[in-house]
Motif scaffolding. Sequence first.
Motif, PDB file in Angstrom:
ATOM      1  N   UNK A 150       0.845  -1.201   0.000  1.00  0.00           N
ATOM      2  CA  UNK A 150       0.000   0.000   0.000  1.00  0.00           C
ATOM      3  C   UNK A 150       0.881   1.251   0.000  1.00  0.00           C
ATOM      4  N   UNK A 151       1.933   1.249   0.810  1.00  0.00           N
ATOM      5  CA  UNK A 151       2.857   2.385   0.859  1.00  0.00           C
ATOM      6  C   UNK A 151       3.532   2.586  -0.487  1.00  0.00           C
ATOM      7  N   UNK A 152       3.951   1.503  -1.132  1.00  0.00           N
ATOM      8  CA  UNK A 152       4.572   1.598  -2.451  1.00  0.00           C
ATOM      9  C   UNK A 152       3.596   2.196  -3.458  1.00  0.00           C
ATOM     10  N   UNK A 153       2.346   1.807  -3.423  1.00  0.00           N
ATOM     11  CA  UNK A 153       1.344   2.374  -4.322  1.00  0.00           C
ATOM     12  C   UNK A 153       1.130   3.859  -4.091  1.00  0.00           C
ATOM     13  N   UNK A 154       1.095   4.283  -2.827  1.00  0.00           N
ATOM     14  CA  UNK A 154       0.939   5.710  -2.512  1.00  0.00           C
ATOM     15  C   UNK A 154       2.129   6.522  -3.007  1.00  0.00           C
ATOM     16  N   UNK A 155       3.339   6.000  -2.833  1.00  0.00           N
ATOM     17  CA  UNK A 155       4.535   6.703  -3.307  1.00  0.00           C
ATOM     18  C   UNK A 155       4.504   6.815  -4.829  1.00  0.00           C
ATOM     19  N   UNK A 156       4.110   5.742  -5.518  1.00  0.00           N
ATOM     20  CA  UNK A 156       4.031   5.781  -6.977  1.00  0.00           C
ATOM     21  C   UNK A 156       2.993   6.807  -7.432  1.00  0.00           C
ATOM     22  N   UNK A 157       1.852   6.870  -6.757  1.00  0.00           N
ATOM     23  CA  UNK A 157       0.823   7.855  -7.107  1.00  0.00           C
ATOM     24  C   UNK A 157       1.340   9.268  -6.873  1.00  0.00           C
ATOM     25  N   UNK A 158       2.083   9.479  -5.804  1.00  0.00           N
ATOM     26  CA  UNK A 158       2.647  10.796  -5.515  1.00  0.00           C
ATOM     27  C   UNK A 158       3.652  11.211  -6.590  1.00  0.00           C
ATOM     28  N   UNK A 159       4.449  10.286  -7.072  1.00  0.00           N
ATOM     29  CA  UNK A 159       5.422  10.575  -8.131  1.00  0.00           C
ATOM     30  C   UNK A 159       4.688  10.957  -9.416  1.00  0.00           C
ATOM     31  N   UNK A 160       3.626  10.245  -9.758  1.00  0.00           N
ATOM     32  CA  UNK A 160       2.862  10.550 -10.972  1.00  0.00           C
ATOM     33  C   UNK A 160       2.234  11.937 -10.862  1.00  0.00           C
ATOM     34  N   UNK A 161       1.658  12.278  -9.721  1.00  0.00           N
ATOM     35  CA  UNK A 161       1.051  13.601  -9.527  1.00  0.00           C
ATOM     36  C   UNK A 161       2.124  14.685  -9.618  1.00  0.00           C
ATOM     37  N   UNK A 162       3.296  14.455  -9.027  1.00  0.00           N
ATOM     38  CA  UNK A 162       4.384  15.447  -9.091  1.00  0.00           C
ATOM     39  C   UNK A 162       4.856  15.635 -10.520  1.00  0.00           C
ATOM     40  N   UNK A 163       4.938  14.541 -11.284  1.00  0.00           N
ATOM     41  CA  UNK A 163       5.350  14.633 -12.692  1.00  0.00           C
ATOM     42  C   UNK A 163       4.337  15.424 -13.504  1.00  0.00           C
ATOM     43  N   UNK A 164       3.058  15.178 -13.293  1.00  0.00           N
ATOM     44  CA  UNK A 164       2.004  15.911 -14.014  1.00  0.00           C
ATOM     45  C   UNK A 164       2.073  17.394 -13.651  1.00  0.00           C
ATOM     46  N   UNK A 165       2.265  17.717 -12.401  1.00  0.00           N
ATOM     47  CA  UNK A 165       2.361  19.117 -11.981  1.00  0.00           C
ATOM     48  C   UNK A 165       3.582  19.786 -12.604  1.00  0.00           C
ATOM     49  N   UNK A 166       4.711  19.106 -12.677  1.00  0.00           N
ATOM     50  CA  UNK A 166       5.925  19.670 -13.262  1.00  0.00           C
ATOM     51  C   UNK A 166       5.748  19.916 -14.758  1.00  0.00           C
ATOM     52  N   UNK A 167       5.147  18.945 -15.455  1.00  0.00           N
ATOM     53  CA  UNK A 167       4.885  19.102 -16.888  1.00  0.00           C
ATOM     54  C   UNK A 167       3.921  20.254 -17.119  1.00  0.00           C
ATOM     55  N   UNK A 168       2.915  20.375 -16.293  1.00  0.00           N
ATOM     56  CA  UNK A 168       1.945  21.467 -16.422  1.00  0.00           C
ATOM     57  C   UNK A 168       2.600  22.825 -16.233  1.00  0.00           C
ATOM     58  N   UNK A 169       3.515  22.954 -15.290  1.00  0.00           N
ATOM     59  CA  UNK A 169       4.183  24.241 -15.090  1.00  0.00           C
ATOM     60  C   UNK A 169       5.156  24.547 -16.215  1.00  0.00           C
ATOM     61  N   UNK A 170       5.758  23.536 -16.822  1.00  0.00           N
ATOM     62  CA  UNK A 170       6.681  23.738 -17.944  1.00  0.00           C
ATOM     63  C   UNK A 170       5.925  24.187 -19.203  1.00  0.00           C
ATOM     64  N   UNK A 171       4.725  23.696 -19.420  1.00  0.00           N
ATOM     65  CA  UNK A 171       3.934  24.072 -20.598  1.00  0.00           C
ATOM     66  C   UNK A 171       3.387  25.487 -20.487  1.00  0.00           C
ATOM     67  N   UNK A 172       3.084  25.918 -19.276  1.00  0.00           N
ATOM     68  CA  UNK A 172       2.542  27.253 -19.079  1.00  0.00           C
ATOM     69  C   UNK A 172       3.605  28.328 -19.197  1.00  0.00           C
ATOM     70  N   UNK A 173       4.802  28.003 -18.993  1.00  0.00           N
ATOM     71  CA  UNK A 173       5.889  29.006 -19.027  1.00  0.00           C
ATOM     72  C   UNK A 173       6.341  29.290 -20.400  1.00  0.00           C
TER      73      UNK A 173
END
Length: 173
Positions: A150-173
């Motif tokens: 369960x902890x591994x799944x939560x960490x993986x979900x957090x990494x995916x959300x962080x990646x999406x947020x980073x890509x979103x900020x790169x596209x807006x700039x």
Amino acid sequence: MARPEPAALVCPSCGTAHPLHERFCAACGMPLVHPGPRGADAVVTEAHARARKIKPQLSEGELVRVAGGRHQAEAELIQGMLLEEGVPSMLRRSRGFDVPDMLAAGPRDVLVPRSGVQTAREVLLQADLLPAPDGRSARARAGIDAPSRILLGLVAALVVVALIAWIGTELLV
């Protein structure tokens, strides 16, 4: 005022009552004893209460290790669970653990008579204290994930959300 007559003596073997001046049973030769309280008046000690729970058919044969506890308290918990099912058990300090006997620390082996091994294993399997023959625990058989998965799944979900947020900020700039 008349004093009450003291209780007669009885033979512990055949149960025959005898007068107070006798010392041995005339029928079997056993020393006579004073009769104790009977029925509802009898005091039941903790040892007697434990002994009454044991099923005689599960108390035959040499002692076999069926489980182990990480410390004395855990081993006593296992021992209590087995006693509730009528299986007698004994605790022994596990070999190779160098701690003075007076301490409760250290692993303990739970030993049961050979005739009670199957019943003990069934009880411990139901309590998820032993792995099943296929090597999986009751949680895994029920489809419940282990906490580490369960902890591994939560960490993986957090990494995916962080990646999406980073890509979103790169596209807006």
